[in-house]
Design a protein around this motif. Structure first.
Motif, PDB file in Angstrom:
ATOM      1  N   TYR A  27      35.859  41.964  34.030  1.00 54.70           N
ATOM      2  CA  TYR A  27      36.351  41.021  35.037  1.00 54.70           C
ATOM      3  C   TYR A  27      35.199  40.638  35.965  1.00 54.70           C
ATOM      4  CZ  TYR A  27      40.660  43.029  33.262  1.00 54.70           C
ATOM      5  OH  TYR A  27      41.652  43.460  32.419  1.00 54.70           O
ATOM      6  N   HIS A  28      35.178  39.346  36.383  1.00 55.79           N
ATOM      7  CA  HIS A  28      34.020  38.829  37.110  1.00 55.79           C
ATOM      8  C   HIS A  28      34.443  37.921  38.259  1.00 55.79           C
ATOM      9  CE1 HIS A  28      31.342  40.139  33.781  1.00 55.79           C
ATOM     10  NE2 HIS A  28      32.419  39.919  33.073  1.00 55.79           N
ATOM     11  N   ASN A  29      33.616  37.890  39.322  1.00 52.54           N
ATOM     12  CA  ASN A  29      33.853  36.962  40.414  1.00 52.54           C
ATOM     13  C   ASN A  29      33.188  35.631  40.114  1.00 52.54           C
ATOM     14  OD1 ASN A  29      31.093  37.314  40.915  1.00 52.54           O
ATOM     15  ND2 ASN A  29      31.418  38.743  42.606  1.00 52.54           N
ATOM     16  N   LYS A  31      30.411  34.374  40.988  1.00 50.66           N
ATOM     17  CA  LYS A  31      28.987  34.470  40.706  1.00 50.66           C
ATOM     18  C   LYS A  31      28.694  35.143  39.374  1.00 50.66           C
ATOM     19  CE  LYS A  31      27.152  34.428  45.417  1.00 50.66           C
ATOM     20  NZ  LYS A  31      26.289  35.140  46.389  1.00 50.66           N
ATOM     21  N   GLY A  32      29.751  35.606  38.699  1.00 51.77           N
ATOM     22  CA  GLY A  32      29.560  36.289  37.426  1.00 51.77           C
ATOM     23  C   GLY A  32      29.390  37.783  37.555  1.00 51.77           C
ATOM     24  N   GLU A  33      29.434  38.299  38.780  1.00 51.84           N
ATOM     25  CA  GLU A  33      29.287  39.737  38.995  1.00 51.84           C
ATOM     26  C   GLU A  33      30.559  40.458  38.569  1.00 51.84           C
ATOM     27  OE1 GLU A  33      26.415  39.331  42.939  1.00 51.84           O
ATOM     28  OE2 GLU A  33      28.595  39.447  43.157  1.00 51.84           O
ATOM     29  N   THR A  34      30.391  41.646  38.007  1.00 51.68           N
ATOM     30  CA  THR A  34      31.530  42.428  37.536  1.00 51.68           C
ATOM     31  C   THR A  34      32.335  42.975  38.704  1.00 51.68           C
ATOM     32  OG1 THR A  34      30.232  43.099  35.605  1.00 51.68           O
ATOM     33  CG2 THR A  34      32.231  44.348  36.056  1.00 51.68           C
ATOM     34  N   VAL A  35      33.658  42.871  38.597  1.00 49.97           N
ATOM     35  CA  VAL A  35      34.569  43.460  39.576  1.00 49.97           C
ATOM     36  C   VAL A  35      35.530  44.383  38.828  1.00 49.97           C
ATOM     37  CG1 VAL A  35      34.406  41.546  41.204  1.00 49.97           C
ATOM     38  CG2 VAL A  35      36.137  41.478  39.405  1.00 49.97           C
ATOM     39  N   PRO A  36      36.109  45.375  39.510  1.00 45.44           N
ATOM     40  CA  PRO A  36      36.886  46.398  38.790  1.00 45.44           C
ATOM     41  C   PRO A  36      38.255  45.960  38.280  1.00 45.44           C
ATOM     42  CG  PRO A  36      36.872  46.835  41.148  1.00 45.44           C
ATOM     43  CD  PRO A  36      35.909  45.707  40.923  1.00 45.44           C
ATOM     44  N   LYS A  37      38.897  45.001  38.953  1.00 44.03           N
ATOM     45  CA  LYS A  37      40.274  44.674  38.604  1.00 44.03           C
ATOM     46  C   LYS A  37      40.450  43.184  38.324  1.00 44.03           C
ATOM     47  CE  LYS A  37      42.090  48.327  41.612  1.00 44.03           C
ATOM     48  NZ  LYS A  37      42.969  48.605  42.786  1.00 44.03           N
ATOM     49  N   LYS A  38      41.413  42.891  37.479  1.00 42.11           N
ATOM     50  CA  LYS A  38      41.681  41.493  37.153  1.00 42.11           C
ATOM     51  C   LYS A  38      42.116  40.701  38.379  1.00 42.11           C
ATOM     52  CE  LYS A  38      44.273  38.426  34.092  1.00 42.11           C
ATOM     53  NZ  LYS A  38      45.237  38.283  32.983  1.00 42.11           N
ATOM     54  N   GLU A  39      42.923  41.322  39.244  1.00 45.73           N
ATOM     55  CA  GLU A  39      43.407  40.596  40.413  1.00 45.73           C
ATOM     56  C   GLU A  39      42.289  40.250  41.399  1.00 45.73           C
ATOM     57  OE1 GLU A  39      44.996  44.915  40.802  1.00 45.73           O
ATOM     58  OE2 GLU A  39      44.672  43.420  39.228  1.00 45.73           O
ATOM     59  N   ASP A  40      41.127  40.906  41.264  1.00 50.96           N
ATOM     60  CA  ASP A  40      39.981  40.603  42.123  1.00 50.96           C
ATOM     61  C   ASP A  40      39.028  39.593  41.480  1.00 50.96           C
ATOM     62  OD1 ASP A  40      40.897  42.523  43.933  1.00 50.96           O
ATOM     63  OD2 ASP A  40      39.785  44.124  42.923  1.00 50.96           O
ATOM     64  N   ASN A 178      31.770  27.785  40.290  1.00 57.36           N
ATOM     65  CA  ASN A 178      31.354  29.112  39.872  1.00 57.36           C
ATOM     66  C   ASN A 178      30.450  29.837  40.851  1.00 57.36           C
ATOM     67  OD1 ASN A 178      32.755  28.651  37.547  1.00 57.36           O
ATOM     68  ND2 ASN A 178      30.981  28.116  36.318  1.00 57.36           N
ATOM     69  N   ASP A 179      29.985  29.201  41.903  1.00 60.70           N
ATOM     70  CA  ASP A 179      29.094  29.884  42.829  1.00 60.70           C
ATOM     71  C   ASP A 179      29.381  29.469  44.260  1.00 60.70           C
ATOM     72  OD1 ASP A 179      27.753  27.418  43.344  1.00 60.70           O
ATOM     73  OD2 ASP A 179      26.513  27.712  41.561  1.00 60.70           O
ATOM     74  N   ASN A 180      28.565  29.966  45.168  1.00 63.07           N
ATOM     75  CA  ASN A 180      28.754  29.675  46.584  1.00 63.07           C
ATOM     76  C   ASN A 180      27.626  28.819  47.129  1.00 63.07           C
ATOM     77  OD1 ASN A 180      31.095  31.277  46.669  1.00 63.07           O
ATOM     78  ND2 ASN A 180      29.902  33.137  46.985  1.00 63.07           N
ATOM     79  N   TYR A 181      27.054  27.952  46.286  1.00 70.81           N
ATOM     80  CA  TYR A 181      25.893  27.169  46.688  1.00 70.81           C
ATOM     81  C   TYR A 181      26.229  25.721  47.002  1.00 70.81           C
ATOM     82  CZ  TYR A 181      23.358  31.233  44.953  1.00 70.81           C
ATOM     83  OH  TYR A 181      22.894  32.502  44.745  1.00 70.81           O
ATOM     84  N   GLY A 182      27.509  25.423  47.204  1.00 73.72           N
ATOM     85  CA  GLY A 182      27.879  24.080  47.661  1.00 73.72           C
ATOM     86  C   GLY A 182      27.977  23.059  46.547  1.00 73.72           C
TER      87      GLY A 182
END
Length: 337
Positions: A27-29, A31-40, A178-182
């Motif tokens: 699961y990813h945010n 930015k593509g970084e891995t997060v532990p849960k699907k809901e996140d 997909n990112d926070n760069y505007g």
């Protein structure tokens, strides 16, 4: 939540019922970084080996609505850019964003199409079949861009470039999602005879760039970040993947030498493949270690501990002359006697 979980399990079963091993799900945010849960997560990624082709099926879904995001095959489960065969990506509304074809060397070939959210074509590009004779510009010691630009138009269908001539404006319309760069990433400049020529400008993530091209050859470029720091680059330093000193097999051997089986894993005879994901930072250090696929009995943490003992620094990934953070996945196979 229960309905969402059931739908995910259904998707896993229907997509991967003919594949060899249990699929790896991460699961990813944004930015593509891995997060532990699907809901996140903003999206989730599924990778599984194909029995017939020995490639790996690689798909991504937007978490909201379980809408397809990417549909492709890759040759290396540790490197999602190792695409082979047809590739498709989609907008969050489910409409097709891009489709292209890759050869077995992970190079784009043939025609590639990109679309606006309303379904109209944004651009058509053609990638030559890789050949040193075609690509190497011997006098300048640089590779030419293998891309031939065929068509570009705005979201209303007005032609900006046609038959390889005109002004090209290429936007990554998914980047702002997909990112926070505007604003979306883009590049723009003149083309003639299907190739980049003259002065090009653009934006990638947090920096802007200016480039000079001649007949598809990058003569030079300057990228500038938000605080005004400038970096020059050329074709040779345009892009590069991260690399470990001596090659990835050296790292694998280091992990094997440093790995210590947990007692409980020996007792139950654990065997299989653990998948560890991490980030190769701009300074070449490894960070953000996560267990993407665990065999249990303490084997996942033991693998991360062994990986942390690798002292050599990676050569970082490069994008337009700048070191960039790159996500990496390393499979580690365990066998007990």
């Amino acid at each position: 939540m229960r309905r969402q979980l059931s739908l995910t399990l259904f998707l896993l079963f229907t997509l991967f019922s003919s594949f060899a091993q249990a699929p790896s799900v991460t699961y990813h945010n944004k930015k593509g970084e891995t997060v532990p849960k699907k809901e996140d997560s903003y999206f989730y990624r599924i990778i599984a080996r194909d029995i017939e082709s020995e490639a790996f099926k690689y798909v991504e879904f937007y978490t909201q609505g379980d809408v397809p995001k990417i549909n492709a095959y890759i040759s290396k489960p540790t490197f999602i850019q190792s695409t082979i065969g047809p590739f498709q990506s989609f907008y969050p509304n489910g409409r097709l964003y891009e489709k292209r074809e890759y050869n077995n060397k992970n190079q784009v070939i043939d025609s590639a199409f990109r679309y606006y959210p309303n379904g109209l074509i944004e651009s058509v590009l053609f990638y030559k079949t890789p050949s040193d004779e075609i690509y190497i510009y011997e006098k300048m010691g640089a590779k030419t861009d293998p891309t031939l630009f065929i068509l570009a138009q705005d979201s209303l269908g007005n032609k900006l470039a046609e038959n390889g001539n005109g002004k090209l404006v290429l936007k990554n319309l998914l980047s702002s999602n997909n990112d926070n760069y505007g604003d979306p990433d883009y590049e723009s400049g003149p083309i003639s005879n299907h190739k980049k020529n003259g002065e090009w400008v653009g934006k990638f993530r947090s920096y802007t760039f200016e480039e000079t091209w001649k007949d598809g050859v990058l003569l030079g470029g300057i990228s500038m970040d938000s605080i005004g720091e400038k970096i020059t680059y050329n074709q040779a330093t345009l892009t590069a993947d991260p690399s470990y000193p001596g090659g990835i097999n050296v790292l694998r051997q280091l992990v094997a030498n440093n790995f210590r089986y947990p007692r409980e894993a020996i007792d139950v005879g654990v065997s299989g493949t653990i998948m560890i994901s991490f980030i190769v930072e701009k300074n070449g250090q490894m960070s953000n270690f996560k267990i993407s696929n665990d065999l249990g009995y303490g084997t996942g943490p033991a693998t991360i501990k062994a990986l942390r003992m690798a002292k050599e620094v990676w050569k970082p990934g490069i994008q337009r002359g700048r070191a960039v953070r790159v996500a990496y996945r390393l499979p580690v196979t365990l066998h007990t006697l």
